[in-house]
Design a protein around this motif. Structure first.
Motif, PDB file in Angstrom:
ATOM      1  N   GLU A  60       0.831  -1.207   0.000  1.00  0.00           N
ATOM      2  CA  GLU A  60       0.000   0.000   0.000  1.00  0.00           C
ATOM      3  C   GLU A  60       0.866   1.257   0.000  1.00  0.00           C
ATOM      4  O   GLU A  60       0.567   2.228  -0.711  1.00  0.00           O
ATOM      5  CB  GLU A  60      -0.943   0.000   1.202  1.00  0.00           C
ATOM      6  CG  GLU A  60      -2.087  -0.986   1.082  1.00  0.00           C
ATOM      7  CD  GLU A  60      -3.038  -0.920   2.266  1.00  0.00           C
ATOM      8  OE1 GLU A  60      -3.100   0.121   2.950  1.00  0.00           O
ATOM      9  OE2 GLU A  60      -3.736  -1.922   2.498  1.00  0.00           O
ATOM     10  N   LEU A  61       1.926   1.252   0.785  1.00  0.00           N
ATOM     11  CA  LEU A  61       2.830   2.400   0.812  1.00  0.00           C
ATOM     12  C   LEU A  61       3.496   2.599  -0.544  1.00  0.00           C
ATOM     13  O   LEU A  61       3.622   3.733  -1.030  1.00  0.00           O
ATOM     14  CB  LEU A  61       3.889   2.226   1.910  1.00  0.00           C
ATOM     15  CG  LEU A  61       3.395   2.367   3.340  1.00  0.00           C
ATOM     16  CD1 LEU A  61       4.486   1.936   4.318  1.00  0.00           C
ATOM     17  CD2 LEU A  61       2.973   3.804   3.630  1.00  0.00           C
ATOM     18  N   ALA A  63       2.333   1.630  -3.477  1.00  0.00           N
ATOM     19  CA  ALA A  63       1.316   2.083  -4.429  1.00  0.00           C
ATOM     20  C   ALA A  63       1.012   3.565  -4.233  1.00  0.00           C
ATOM     21  O   ALA A  63       0.882   4.318  -5.209  1.00  0.00           O
ATOM     22  CB  ALA A  63       0.047   1.242  -4.275  1.00  0.00           C
ATOM     23  N   GLU A  64       0.893   4.001  -3.012  1.00  0.00           N
ATOM     24  CA  GLU A  64       0.630   5.416  -2.727  1.00  0.00           C
ATOM     25  C   GLU A  64       1.799   6.283  -3.181  1.00  0.00           C
ATOM     26  O   GLU A  64       1.602   7.344  -3.772  1.00  0.00           O
ATOM     27  CB  GLU A  64       0.364   5.618  -1.234  1.00  0.00           C
ATOM     28  CG  GLU A  64       0.042   7.040  -0.852  1.00  0.00           C
ATOM     29  CD  GLU A  64      -1.267   7.571  -1.404  1.00  0.00           C
ATOM     30  OE1 GLU A  64      -1.482   8.793  -1.297  1.00  0.00           O
ATOM     31  OE2 GLU A  64      -2.069   6.790  -1.958  1.00  0.00           O
ATOM     32  N   ARG A  67       1.641   6.560  -6.891  1.00  0.00           N
ATOM     33  CA  ARG A  67       0.551   7.451  -7.288  1.00  0.00           C
ATOM     34  C   ARG A  67       0.975   8.913  -7.140  1.00  0.00           C
ATOM     35  O   ARG A  67       0.785   9.725  -8.046  1.00  0.00           O
ATOM     36  CB  ARG A  67      -0.692   7.178  -6.440  1.00  0.00           C
ATOM     37  CG  ARG A  67      -1.912   7.986  -6.881  1.00  0.00           C
ATOM     38  CD  ARG A  67      -3.071   7.847  -5.903  1.00  0.00           C
ATOM     39  NE  ARG A  67      -2.795   8.491  -4.631  1.00  0.00           N
ATOM     40  CZ  ARG A  67      -2.795   9.813  -4.419  1.00  0.00           C
ATOM     41  NH1 ARG A  67      -3.036  10.640  -5.413  1.00  0.00           N
ATOM     42  NH2 ARG A  67      -2.562  10.306  -3.222  1.00  0.00           N
ATOM     43  N   ILE A  68       1.589   9.244  -6.012  1.00  0.00           N
ATOM     44  CA  ILE A  68       2.030  10.627  -5.768  1.00  0.00           C
ATOM     45  C   ILE A  68       3.121  11.029  -6.749  1.00  0.00           C
ATOM     46  O   ILE A  68       3.102  12.133  -7.297  1.00  0.00           O
ATOM     47  CB  ILE A  68       2.504  10.787  -4.306  1.00  0.00           C
ATOM     48  CG1 ILE A  68       1.310  10.659  -3.358  1.00  0.00           C
ATOM     49  CG2 ILE A  68       3.208  12.121  -4.098  1.00  0.00           C
ATOM     50  CD1 ILE A  68       1.693  10.567  -1.884  1.00  0.00           C
ATOM     51  N   LYS A  71       1.548  11.739 -10.092  1.00  0.00           N
ATOM     52  CA  LYS A  71       0.837  13.023 -10.043  1.00  0.00           C
ATOM     53  C   LYS A  71       1.829  14.187 -10.181  1.00  0.00           C
ATOM     54  O   LYS A  71       1.599  15.127 -10.940  1.00  0.00           O
ATOM     55  CB  LYS A  71       0.063  13.140  -8.732  1.00  0.00           C
ATOM     56  CG  LYS A  71      -0.712  14.425  -8.593  1.00  0.00           C
ATOM     57  CD  LYS A  71      -1.446  14.480  -7.264  1.00  0.00           C
ATOM     58  CE  LYS A  71      -2.117  15.847  -7.096  1.00  0.00           C
ATOM     59  NZ  LYS A  71      -2.720  16.007  -5.787  1.00  0.00           N
TER      60      LYS A  71
END
Length: 77
Positions: A60-61, A63-64, A67-68, A71
């Protein structure tokens, strides 16, 4: 000073009949210094905690973070 640290200092003081915090701190410094570099190492060692991340949390970390980063890349373009 944190309450738990203060309680430990007060307990040390009670064990040895010391009534003044400044006296206790001075004695702790002087006696620890007298032990020398090697002798005082364990008294001044910072306790470290072992931390193990579960695989799903790590994913999860990651993937986040991905994502950031994506962006920010789009914002820079």
């Amino acid at each position: 000073m944190r309450p738990s640290t203060r309680a430990k200092l007060e307990e040390l003081m009670a064990w040895h009949g010391i009534t003044e915090i400044s006296e206790a701190v001075q004695l702790l410094i002087m006696n620890t210094h007298a032990l020398g570099s090697a002798g005082s190492a364990s008294a001044l060692a910072v306790p470290r905690h072992n931390f193990t991340t579960r695989e799903y949390v790590a994913l999860e970390l990651y993937a986040e973070g991905t994502r950031i980063a994506g962006k920010r890349d789009r914002e820079d373009a």
